[in-house]
Design an enzyme around this catalytic site. Sequence first.
Site, PDB file in Angstrom:
ATOM      1  N   ASP B  18     -53.731   1.311  83.135  1.00 22.33           N
ATOM      2  CA  ASP B  18     -53.489   2.760  83.069  1.00 22.33           C
ATOM      3  C   ASP B  18     -53.686   3.152  81.603  1.00 22.33           C
ATOM      4  O   ASP B  18     -52.783   2.977  80.786  1.00 22.33           O
ATOM      5  CB  ASP B  18     -52.061   3.067  83.534  1.00 22.33           C
ATOM      6  CG  ASP B  18     -51.763   4.562  83.511  1.00 22.33           C
ATOM      7  OD1 ASP B  18     -52.711   5.361  83.636  1.00 22.33           O
ATOM      8  OD2 ASP B  18     -50.588   4.928  83.355  1.00 22.33           O
ATOM      9  N   GLU B  79     -57.946   3.312  85.540  1.00 23.13           N
ATOM     10  CA  GLU B  79     -57.840   4.685  86.044  1.00 23.13           C
ATOM     11  C   GLU B  79     -58.981   5.524  85.487  1.00 23.13           C
ATOM     12  O   GLU B  79     -59.290   5.474  84.298  1.00 23.13           O
ATOM     13  CB  GLU B  79     -56.489   5.307  85.651  1.00 23.13           C
ATOM     14  CG  GLU B  79     -56.300   6.674  86.285  1.00 23.13           C
ATOM     15  CD  GLU B  79     -54.917   7.247  86.053  1.00 23.13           C
ATOM     16  OE1 GLU B  79     -53.938   6.646  86.499  1.00 23.13           O
ATOM     17  OE2 GLU B  79     -54.839   8.310  85.413  1.00 23.13           O
ATOM     18  N   ASP B 152     -45.987   4.009  83.202  1.00 29.47           N
ATOM     19  CA  ASP B 152     -47.347   3.506  82.936  1.00 29.47           C
ATOM     20  C   ASP B 152     -47.526   2.091  83.477  1.00 29.47           C
ATOM     21  O   ASP B 152     -48.606   1.720  83.931  1.00 29.47           O
ATOM     22  CB  ASP B 152     -47.633   3.507  81.430  1.00 29.47           C
ATOM     23  CG  ASP B 152     -47.200   4.802  80.781  1.00 29.47           C
ATOM     24  OD1 ASP B 152     -48.053   5.655  80.553  1.00 29.47           O
ATOM     25  OD2 ASP B 152     -45.986   4.962  80.537  1.00 29.47           O
TER      26      ASP B 152
END
Lengths: 191, 191
Positions: B18, B79, B152
């Site tokens: 992430d 991501e 996260d």
Amino acid sequence: MFAGLTNRGERVRVLGVDPGLTRCGVGVVDGAPGAPLSLVAVGVIRTPAAAELPERLLGIAEGIEGWLAEHRPDAVAVERVFAQANLRTVMGTAQASGIAITAAARLRLPVALHTPSEVKAAITGSGRADKAQVTAMVTRILRLSAAPKPADAADALALAICHVWRGGAMARIARAAAAQTAARTPARRPE
Amino acid sequence: MFAGLTNRGERVRVLGVDPGLTRCGVGVVDGAPGAPLSLVAVGVIRTPAAAELPERLLGIAEGIEGWLAEHRPDAVAVERVFAQANLRTVMGTAQASGIAITAAARLRLPVALHTPSEVKAAITGSGRADKAQVTAMVTRILRLSAAPKPADAADALALAICHVWRGGAMARIARAAAAQTAARTPARRPE
């Protein structure tokens, strides 16, 4: 081969990077503020638009690393990317800039980010100059017989020139400030 | 030590990332579609907000490289960042994602990009699920005794889980398509 460039006064070799995924401009300039600058090398790192993103980003990384290894600059100047820029290309541009900055940081080289208008103002006197004007001034400043192409290559040289000049100005300001401080500071008491 | 993970059926080890400049979530999951997944490691790579950008990006690069070296994943899921996201942080996020993708590509690992809504839909059944719901499902899917923190870190695990499941689904579709094609193709003439 590069001896004398880094340690003779303020003479520096700067790699300018105009980040991009399809065309990443790279240009190396030798120079010192107030002295004629000279072109060392200029080019474009290209990655095929049809390739997958990981392959393209790796191509940019290896390309930048190749330029750093071959030309051994003292500093790297990268164009500062803004989120407000062209939405279609801004993510690739941001990723390419991050890769260029990281490649320089890995070699513990100083990295400076300059905005497009800072570069234009440094080179042409106007932060709103168009690409043709920037290219014309780069050609003149480096005393080239022909304009560097494509525009990304000229922009990379403009970044490098801007960095040499701004670096010199900043160093002069820092020296002047240091001199003033020294003048104001009472002499150290003998012990 | 990792023998058997990559070659036993579809069992894979995935590193989810992430991306972020202040907190970059990283999570490693072992699994196969339709079989229980297991947590290998989860954490956050942090860089100090007060540090210069080159130092921060280098910290992200070295952190990701450390996770790749330690956990030797078969694939990396990152991501997908959109330019429309939070303007204040999107450039740093894009740069961190480019660095993660490049680190994986350097090792010739397959890299997949999943959007936040693809991840949420895969994990919770809804592309609009909130962070708490994603964290709750990650905790349940990996049979953890406590929710991974910060968000996260949970998001990185969600990405890795999503990748295992989507990878399996895509592999099944590819196999089905290949089987259909084979059924339609006339048998090769004997020579």
